[in-house]
Design a protein around this motif. Structure first.
Motif, PDB file in Angstrom:
ATOM      1  N   SER A 111       0.704  -1.191  -0.142  1.00 34.77           N
ATOM      2  CA  SER A 111      -0.084  -0.018   0.000  1.00 34.77           C
ATOM      3  C   SER A 111       0.829   1.057   0.208  1.00 34.77           C
ATOM      4  CB  SER A 111      -0.804  -0.173   1.151  1.00 34.77           C
ATOM      5  OG  SER A 111      -0.244  -0.215   2.393  1.00 34.77           O
TER       6      SER A 111
ATOM      7  N   VAL B 251      -7.183   2.074   7.011  1.00 35.81           N
ATOM      8  CA  VAL B 251      -6.452   1.251   5.727  1.00 35.81           C
ATOM      9  C   VAL B 251      -6.263   2.414   4.797  1.00 35.81           C
ATOM     10  CG1 VAL B 251      -7.063  -1.037   6.266  1.00 35.81           C
ATOM     11  CG2 VAL B 251      -8.644   0.363   4.727  1.00 35.81           C
ATOM     12  N   ARG B 252      -5.379   2.202   3.480  1.00 32.33           N
ATOM     13  CA  ARG B 252      -5.429   2.942   2.530  1.00 32.33           C
ATOM     14  C   ARG B 252      -6.491   2.894   1.686  1.00 32.33           C
ATOM     15  NH1 ARG B 252       0.311   4.935   1.199  1.00 32.33           N
ATOM     16  NH2 ARG B 252       0.715   6.070   3.083  1.00 32.33           N
ATOM     17  N   SER B 253      -6.826   4.136   1.151  1.00 25.52           N
ATOM     18  CA  SER B 253      -7.867   4.336   0.131  1.00 25.52           C
ATOM     19  C   SER B 253      -7.699   5.326  -0.742  1.00 25.52           C
ATOM     20  CB  SER B 253      -9.120   4.170   0.906  1.00 25.52           C
ATOM     21  OG  SER B 253      -9.568   5.523   1.148  1.00 25.52           O
ATOM     22  N   PHE B 254      -8.565   5.291  -1.701  1.00 22.74           N
ATOM     23  CA  PHE B 254      -8.376   6.489  -2.749  1.00 22.74           C
ATOM     24  C   PHE B 254      -8.974   7.837  -2.048  1.00 22.74           C
ATOM     25  CE2 PHE B 254     -12.610   4.348  -3.163  1.00 22.74           C
ATOM     26  CZ  PHE B 254     -13.428   5.374  -2.938  1.00 22.74           C
ATOM     27  N   GLU B 255      -9.788   7.761  -1.055  1.00 19.00           N
ATOM     28  CA  GLU B 255     -10.337   8.708  -0.318  1.00 19.00           C
ATOM     29  C   GLU B 255      -9.172   9.844   0.169  1.00 19.00           C
ATOM     30  OE1 GLU B 255     -13.446  10.306   0.233  1.00 19.00           O
ATOM     31  OE2 GLU B 255     -12.126  11.961   0.540  1.00 19.00           O
ATOM     32  N   ASP B 256      -9.056  11.015  -0.333  1.00 18.42           N
ATOM     33  CA  ASP B 256      -7.971  12.043   0.094  1.00 18.42           C
ATOM     34  C   ASP B 256      -8.194  12.831   0.843  1.00 18.42           C
ATOM     35  OD1 ASP B 256      -9.429  13.413  -1.524  1.00 18.42           O
ATOM     36  OD2 ASP B 256      -7.943  13.527  -3.406  1.00 18.42           O
ATOM     37  N   SER B 257      -9.406  13.020   1.489  1.00 18.09           N
ATOM     38  CA  SER B 257      -9.456  14.156   2.555  1.00 18.09           C
ATOM     39  C   SER B 257      -9.306  13.616   4.048  1.00 18.09           C
ATOM     40  CB  SER B 257     -10.868  14.657   2.501  1.00 18.09           C
ATOM     41  OG  SER B 257     -11.779  13.855   2.779  1.00 18.09           O
ATOM     42  N   THR B 258      -8.847  12.356   4.004  1.00 17.96           N
ATOM     43  CA  THR B 258      -8.607  11.729   5.568  1.00 17.96           C
ATOM     44  C   THR B 258      -7.266  10.733   5.210  1.00 17.96           C
ATOM     45  OG1 THR B 258     -10.073   9.901   5.047  1.00 17.96           O
ATOM     46  CG2 THR B 258     -11.060  11.442   6.430  1.00 17.96           C
TER      47      THR B 258
ATOM     48  N   MET C 199      -8.723   5.240   5.702  1.00 23.73           N
ATOM     49  CA  MET C 199     -10.120   5.043   5.678  1.00 23.73           C
ATOM     50  C   MET C 199     -10.499   3.981   6.959  1.00 23.73           C
ATOM     51  SD  MET C 199     -12.670   3.756   2.679  1.00 23.73           S
ATOM     52  CE  MET C 199     -12.819   5.352   2.079  1.00 23.73           C
TER      53      MET C 199
ATOM     54  N   ARG D  42     -23.468   7.574  -2.175  1.00 28.99           N
ATOM     55  CA  ARG D  42     -22.266   7.814  -2.665  1.00 28.99           C
ATOM     56  C   ARG D  42     -21.948   6.717  -3.839  1.00 28.99           C
ATOM     57  NH1 ARG D  42     -17.214   7.749   1.663  1.00 28.99           N
ATOM     58  NH2 ARG D  42     -15.579   8.233   0.234  1.00 28.99           N
TER      59      ARG D  42
ATOM     60  N   THR E  59     -15.089  10.105  -3.837  1.00 23.74           N
ATOM     61  CA  THR E  59     -14.636  10.590  -2.658  1.00 23.74           C
ATOM     62  C   THR E  59     -15.593  11.395  -2.174  1.00 23.74           C
ATOM     63  OG1 THR E  59     -13.753  12.551  -3.976  1.00 23.74           O
ATOM     64  CG2 THR E  59     -12.364  10.890  -3.673  1.00 23.74           C
TER      65      THR E  59
ATOM     66  N   PHE F  81      -9.980  -3.347  -0.898  1.00 21.27           N
ATOM     67  CA  PHE F  81      -9.204  -4.666  -1.043  1.00 21.27           C
ATOM     68  C   PHE F  81     -10.020  -5.747  -0.032  1.00 21.27           C
ATOM     69  CE2 PHE F  81      -7.083  -2.162   1.959  1.00 21.27           C
ATOM     70  CZ  PHE F  81      -6.831  -2.906   3.240  1.00 21.27           C
TER      71      PHE F  81
ATOM     72  N   MET G 139     -16.508  -1.347   1.670  1.00 22.08           N
ATOM     73  CA  MET G 139     -16.153  -0.818   2.901  1.00 22.08           C
ATOM     74  C   MET G 139     -16.596   0.413   3.470  1.00 22.08           C
ATOM     75  SD  MET G 139     -11.960  -0.026   4.077  1.00 22.08           S
ATOM     76  CE  MET G 139     -11.518  -1.819   4.084  1.00 22.08           C
TER      77      MET G 139
ATOM     78  N   ASP H 258     -17.223   3.695   4.858  1.00 21.27           N
ATOM     79  CA  ASP H 258     -16.319   4.819   5.358  1.00 21.27           C
ATOM     80  C   ASP H 258     -17.354   5.791   6.107  1.00 21.27           C
ATOM     81  OD1 ASP H 258     -14.609   6.884   5.498  1.00 21.27           O
ATOM     82  OD2 ASP H 258     -14.924   7.906   3.628  1.00 21.27           O
TER      83      ASP H 258
ATOM     84  N   ASN I  72     -17.021  14.182   8.203  1.00 20.13           N
ATOM     85  CA  ASN I  72     -16.513  14.818   7.274  1.00 20.13           C
ATOM     86  C   ASN I  72     -17.277  15.727   6.423  1.00 20.13           C
ATOM     87  OD1 ASN I  72     -14.607  15.563   5.216  1.00 20.13           O
ATOM     88  ND2 ASN I  72     -14.006  13.481   4.739  1.00 20.13           N
TER      89      ASN I  72
ATOM     90  N   ARG J  12      -9.603   3.683  -9.358  1.00 22.87           N
ATOM     91  CA  ARG J  12      -9.162   4.514  -8.446  1.00 22.87           C
ATOM     92  C   ARG J  12      -8.226   3.608  -7.553  1.00 22.87           C
ATOM     93  NH1 ARG J  12     -12.677   9.345  -6.741  1.00 22.87           N
ATOM     94  NH2 ARG J  12     -12.139  10.507  -8.503  1.00 22.87           N
ATOM     95  N   SER J  13      -7.248   4.309  -7.036  1.00 22.03           N
ATOM     96  CA  SER J  13      -6.373   3.769  -6.111  1.00 22.03           C
ATOM     97  C   SER J  13      -5.836   5.003  -4.927  1.00 22.03           C
ATOM     98  CB  SER J  13      -5.286   3.183  -6.606  1.00 22.03           C
ATOM     99  OG  SER J  13      -4.095   4.010  -6.931  1.00 22.03           O
ATOM    100  N   PHE J  14      -5.040   4.481  -4.029  1.00 16.63           N
ATOM    101  CA  PHE J  14      -4.449   5.235  -3.040  1.00 16.63           C
ATOM    102  C   PHE J  14      -3.251   6.056  -3.457  1.00 16.63           C
ATOM    103  CE2 PHE J  14      -2.472   1.098  -2.732  1.00 16.63           C
ATOM    104  CZ  PHE J  14      -1.094   1.723  -2.966  1.00 16.63           C
TER     105      PHE J  14
END
Lengths: 343, 343, 343, 343
Positions: free
Chosen positions: A216, B244-251, B254, C213, C218, C247, C254, C256, C262, D245-247
């Protein structure tokens, strides 16, 4: 570094931000817009990035401008680095700067006869570096964990017999000396990419390190981990893209091949690709190995086993020696188009 | 274990699969359908899962039926485990089985006066375990790396003074003895969740371990890492969801709160939540801490600093002591609704 | 907007950037640092964000400062919006500003008797809005696609009989009029969150919209999609967190939950949570429903079916009416702690 | 289909499962192991997959054995499909089966002169299909939304003048007729990959469809969406990998090139790659375009603009015509190695 001030912040808050910046020894540069006040901060960004500026009341965002890594950057070293693998005096394999590493071998070292057989076959197919794991990071404590030092000896012997420098993983800082005695290149596996004590330890060694991207890790994270090794004085680092975790459930990982040109744009370090771990599927490995060379990778890392169904680790993702030989033929043609050589 | 045979496989291939299964000491059970042949394999699935059955020619899919972990499973231990933290003879804090761990403290230990101040305040707010890092895993080699043994002493002293057992991270197998001398609970950080040598080492210790979920670890991976510790004989493991890592970039990460009931359904181990690392945002921490308790977590881990803007690590994600006190009020009301106690 | 200039850019390049900015009607504000030149751009950021400034030669990064949405923002409307669902003159259900929506019903509308039975039971348990799908987005063209208008009538009748306004999904801009005739609230499903023509179409309607969503959206994307509806004049939008792709393979998606606080920090719109789709597992739904209320959600959306094993869609994730009733008891206690009401 | 029964299920539960299977018209086949009972279900798996078997009490897992798509599968059509694009009687471009589509053009159609200029240049460089968007899916309602029918005319004219069939996106089922009048190939964008009404509508058309992978779609999801189009009678579907989409935050999306061999293994449909949307970075596009051809893609889709800094949409990711020409030279050499032709 740019600090964006929260709208409706008070004059006191803004003054406090300016004072904190000055206290830290930097020079603030205020610019008041219609909707937002912005503060540019001038000074050594490496020091600035360590400061918790975002925690100052009234700060909405802190925007770094410079890269967080230094020794790994193209700014520091403009030319492609070439890493040489192998004992001085013997034939050494060059990686980077137009030279391709073709790393092959079984996932785990299982015994001398199997290793000898596989080594002979991958060498004949055109591999120039031999791999095999003596210490295996396994998800389950009940899986085969590797042969340890016995495995290292077997690998070393096979490498010497077939004229290939050897690469093997080191998982624990306490093993670095031992592994260093047998290996020509030390591999840091994906799960240990941010095992910072281990990175520092291999940074002390004077042998090339193969640093695999964490599952990751962003490209920036990978370069920051390389920076740990470089900052200890070991400049011989080769990166490896081996896939990251994603929602796609038909492949073991998702291979992020764009990491190859992405790294090359900002760093002088060589980067190779590992389609075996990235896909986990022998039917996809050849296509992704070709794609890696075409994307500009400095080498390809492939797991090969002469009898995958009896392999003690990761059998289902190994290529057969004949499949590997067929793949190497294709890769040689692509290397030519890309104007690369395989030493 | 179920083996699905590829369509159009030959009789020879099917026979070869059956022979391999028998060779490995298992009993195959063939069932030929209209479109697919399926082979059930009867025997110890733990052994089966280590075999590369998917690599046998003609095998399309291998479907495991049983869980890969054993000691961590509810089948092995039906009741909720209760882990006790603290030196025997002193007041011990119970975690799990209806008892909530309220862990608080700064990210890094910075010095005795700051630690003392924070410890006093979180204790007053209702925290029952004190945290602080003496060895810090930092993305950059140029960031503050922790005070080492000096930090451990400061933490221990603050814990004793304020009557709270202490939790601190261990990053390197070589540090386990040292950390064990000062800590009441050893933390394995997210980046080391699959540092298997370190897991084995803390498995040898007879103190509770706080095992944080890796940034790209599934719930099953987390339980497999717990299994490493348990299989060495240390049964006092507390899990921690920390995003965990995710595509959401404001936190920052996730937060996968569903991991809490998910773990509880299949394992007897306690699981707490860490909204500080999960969100990285003080404005979101209180809501996610409340959510964690309502989801059934066995505790909440929150970073608190009396002056976040001067913190040497992770300042921007720390709560102020007053914010923590306000949060603890809410958590106590929710704990009551959930019929949990905070010792 | 801040423009970071690439290091070693020429004077001509910098001048060209300044000219382009002026040409576009904005005011550049240059600031030359030791390592980087930075250009602040002052003017209407909404217009600026539409310009391809990053494509100007010499530009390294373009850093937006302001949010890209307007009508959905707290800056535009500081108070929590309260959305009222239901025909004027009848009992209306309030969502937001302390009022919780408790939406329940089957995934798909299957027939009048089943719908009547489920509606009666969820109403008795405390639900205040009835859901059911007449048009179903199914991954496979061979799965049940919904009853269409017949389904809408069944839903409407059940809602009227049991005194609950009804919510149902609209998938196609051509169905908006039809669905509008029967529904009290129009749902936009996750797969259509960026179906912009559909968003514009429901923006023309004067009924509340439930906007779910997207699976890889995001929080900002979600708010931008709300902005599409709001910008057409329909201000009655309720958002819904329903899990994103990740994943983790043991849950359907998952969840969120941090999206709840937020969104609340930056927008006045109500946001509810859907643990049914987020987890896909009845054993996890109650815990996540509780967590949602504790995190501050304005309601909970749960799929309920009286005979999940015969459901025509998503049976495996439905709660039984008795399970739903037990959950509602817990949620009422949590609502009290959170000082929320269920109308 | 295989049903795994929960351990400790009662005899009544198992009997109930067997009855339900029989009721649904399938034949159960029970096999009782030491730890688990397994029920094989024989019959048409397409029907079985629609049934909520996992919701029957006592069922732990339902394991499908066959693929959920049919018309898109290699089992249905063993040879590679070749899709022909262009009006009958004119020069048509073949895609698949060894023929590469080289699709190029601006993101949005902005006006006749720009389109004419770009078309001339990409044609000269070797492109064989012209792209341009008249209806643009934009995240923000305030961004340029496309020229609509005027844009379609401009695109058609440029295509005719320069001898290239044209590809353009359709976003709304109500636009299909209109777009069909002007386009030689209809594109379904990533955001609409699961807009099932739109898929059905283009399934009615008798022109090729370019179906882009959704940002969080698995390869299986992509093939299921193709199945929607195929099941309506339109067999001319070309798939497109365009990143998910990814991290990783340094690229717009993560290009999953393994989707190319992955699709080819299970489907006869052609699949091309779009490095422009996948990376969003002109510095990475050439490497990823080369990688796509080497991985076996049936074509490459690249956004080209003669003045990216004035482009009305996605300027920062466009290649200049000169960059595109240089790339096409490389791609032609790779096509030769891969034994593919560009018509």
């Amino acid at each position: 570094m740019i600090i964006v001030v929260r709208p409706h912040s008070t004059r006191e808050q803004i003054n406090h931000i300016l004072e904190r910046i000055a206290e830290l020894g930097f020079k603030p540069h205020i610019s008041e817009g219609e909707h937002r006040t912005i503060i540019g901060v001038i000074g050594d960004e490496n020091k600035l990035q360590a400061e918790p500026l975002a925690a100052i009341p009234g700060v909405e965002q802190v925007l770094p401008i410079m890269k967080a890594f230094k020794l790994a950057s193209r700014e520091f070293h403009a030319q492609d680095s070439v890493v040489e693998v192998g004992a001085p005096g013997r034939k050494r394999v060059r990686v980077g700067g137009g030279h391709l590493a073709m790393i092959a071998g079984p996932c785990a070292i299982e015994g001398a006869p199997v290793m000898d057989e596989i080594a002979g076959k991958v060498k004949a197919a055109g591999a120039n570096l031999l791999r095999g794991g003596a210490f295996k990071p396994r998800t389950s404590p009940y899986s085969f964990q590797g042969l340890g030092e016995d495995g290292l000896k077997i690998l070393r012997d096979a490498g010497e017999k077939h004229g290939m420098p050897v690469v093997t993983e080191v998982m624990d800082p306490r093993q670095v000396d031992l592994v260093n005695r047998y290996a020509d290149m030390l591999q840091i596996g994906a799960r240990n990419m941010q095992n910072f004590d281990l990175l520092r330890e291999v940074g002390q060694v004077r042998k090339p390190v193969l640093l695999k991207r964490g599952m990751s890790a962003t490209v920036k994270d990978l370069l920051m981990s390389a920076e740990y090794i470089l900052s200890e004085g070991n400049l011989q680092v080769v990166l490896c893209e081996r896939g990251v975790r994603s929602f796609e459930d038909s492949t073991r990982n998702m291979m992020d091949l764009s990491a190859v040109p992405n790294v090359k744009g900002q760093s002088h370090l060589p980067i190779i690709a590992d389609p075996s771990h990235a896909t986990g599927r022998p039917d996809l490995i050849p296509a992704m190995a070709r794609a890696a060379v075409a994307a500009g990778a400095d080498g390809v890392h492939v797991e090969v086993h002469s009898c995958p169904e009896k392999a003690l680790s990761d059998g289902p993702q190994a290529l057969l020696p004949t499949q590997y030989a067929a793949l190497m033929k294709e890769l040689r043609r692509l290397a030519e188009v890309m104007e690369k050589t395989i030493s």
